[in-house]
Design a protein around this motif. Structure first.
Motif: not given
Length: 223
Positions: A21-40
């Motif tokens: 996921p570190e190789t693309s903007d989509l991959g980074k958004r997946i990681i960023e928002h998965s953290i926020l959503l799992i926390h939520e």
């Protein structure tokens, strides 16, 4: 150290993901928002469909990076342990005295994470809360032995080994160094969990920190 950590590439075992996921903007958004959503909403309620809705992407595009939400949790856990290992190495590298070195290591691995180290797409403060509340779900599975053989937990085990070596530097004849090291790492998470959810059954509150408890425990154990 904060500036150094922000430019490091955190290495996660490549078998955990299908595409880094570190190789693309989509991959980074997946990681960023998965953290926020799992926390939520919590890991049990988390789905790739809900994540896709959050990031405005098809569910199928997330499956190109991770074959399941379990693998995504493994990725997040491994990333956290690798990030913590970097901190441990940097914070203890210049300390030569064994007791002081171990005390600093205990501080690093047991303290509550309260400052984001400026990774652009990963909020370490929120990720830490996920590790406290959800990380055990990454290995309390029927597949844990197979995944262990595949190297999914190598960073976690390496971190414990580093603590073990610091313990033996103080008392080489101590027979339970690995058990003590793993107890420090997991116990730190557990005490911080209790402090947040069951404060009536922990003394790690009201100015008495989890770190001070484990330093006290280790000092008395290694006498």
């Amino acid at each position: 150290m904060k500036n150094l950590l922000s430019v490091l590439k955190i290495a996660v075992p490549d078998k955990i993901y299908l595409k880094d996921p570190e190789t693309s903007d989509l991959g980074k958004r997946i990681i960023e928002h998965s953290i926020l959503l799992i926390h939520e909403i919590g890991f049990d309620n988390f789905t790739f469909k809900k994540l896709g809705f959050k990031i405005g992407s098809n569910e199928s595009s997330i499956y190109r990076y991770f074959e399941s939400k379990h693998k995504l949790l493994l990725y997040l856990s491994s990333w956290y342990w690798a990030w913590l290992e970097y901190q441990l190495v940097i914070e203890t590298f210049s300390i030569s005295e064994s007791k002081a070195k171990l005390e600093k290591a205990i501080e690093v691995v047991t303290k509550t994470i309260a400052i984001d180290s400026d990774f652009s797409h990963i909020n370490e403060v929120i990720l830490y809360k996920i590790i406290v509340n959800e990380s055990s779900k990454s290995f309390l599975t029927k597949e844990v032995d197979t995944e262990n053989k595949e190297g999914y937990f190598e960073i976690y085990k390496r971190l414990i080994t580093r603590l073990k070596e610091m313990i033996l530097a103080i008392k080489p004849e101590y027979l339970f160094a690995l058990s003590l090291a793993s107890s420090i790492l997991e116990g730190g998470l557990h005490q911080n969990f209790l402090n947040e959810h069951f404060p009536s059954i922990t003394n790690c509150k009201d100015g008495k920190t989890t770190t001070s408890f484990f330093i006290h425990l280790v000092e008395n154990t290694l006498k």
